[in-house]
Design an enzyme around this catalytic site. Sequence first.
Site, PDB file in Angstrom:
ATOM      1  N   SER A   1       0.841  -1.192   0.000  1.00  0.00           N
ATOM      2  CA  SER A   1       0.000   0.000   0.000  1.00  0.00           C
ATOM      3  C   SER A   1       0.878   1.244   0.000  1.00  0.00           C
ATOM      4  CB  SER A   1      -0.887   0.001   1.250  1.00  0.00           C
ATOM      5  OG  SER A   1      -1.561   1.238   1.412  1.00  0.00           O
TER       6      SER A   1
ATOM      7  N   TYR B   1      -2.091  -0.030  10.776  1.00  0.00           N
ATOM      8  CA  TYR B   1      -2.199  -0.492   9.395  1.00  0.00           C
ATOM      9  C   TYR B   1      -0.914  -0.184   8.635  1.00  0.00           C
ATOM     10  CZ  TYR B   1      -3.859  -0.888   4.570  1.00  0.00           C
ATOM     11  OH  TYR B   1      -4.000  -1.227   3.254  1.00  0.00           O
TER      12      TYR B   1
END
Length: 245
Positions: free
Chosen positions: A139, A152
């Site tokens: 990501s 995250y």
Amino acid sequence: MESSLESKVVLVTGASSGIGRAAALALSHEGAIVVAAGRRAERLQTLVEEAPGEMVAMELDVTEPESVDQVVSAVVARFGRLDALVNNAGLMLAGMILNADTDEWVRMVETNLLGSMRVAHAALPHLIESHGSYVQVSSTSGRISSAGAAAYSATKFGITAFAESFRQEATPYGVRTIVVEPGFVATELVNHTTDPVMREAADRIGESMRTLQPEDIAAAVVYALGQPDHVAVNEILVRPTDQLH
């Protein structure tokens, strides 16, 4: 002209929705033999029915070592080899550090980081045998952290680092390592977040730009895997045109 992915055996994790689902369909369209793995059996079966080529579904929970070993072994037992792994399973539980539910941190570490590491570890001997490819979906949050995404981002920074070590160890065996780093993608990932403030913030971000679609990331995966054997596209960063960070 025949696709370079024709008849390649590819395991896709997290295939029941989002990027994993789109990648499984795109790879099937290219003629790959796709093993669509994930926790939601009904969704996987629907995916198999939509596939344009050969695809099988296998239930997989990346947080369970036995499940990982069983699925990878089953793939090799059925098809005789494993040519590529698309390591995509993950979840995002956004929230501020102050008053955080740390159980959610554990879930993300177990799935995004340790789960991905487990699958890569189990697949590596077979990828060495086939001179195959390892695709890790990370990501932009694995490059730039932000408020509300500490845990995250930590998992995504971690899996990107793991993939680089994997690359250095696997390259001498002829295995390619590919890290794909999507920006904001319109998937159900944001719906995992239980914090209503963070959910609302994610919705606002999504409404503020032309977001990526899962098929955009699937196209990047197909592109990287479809390169000649001597070409390793080690990293693909894909943001929406409108995304700043």
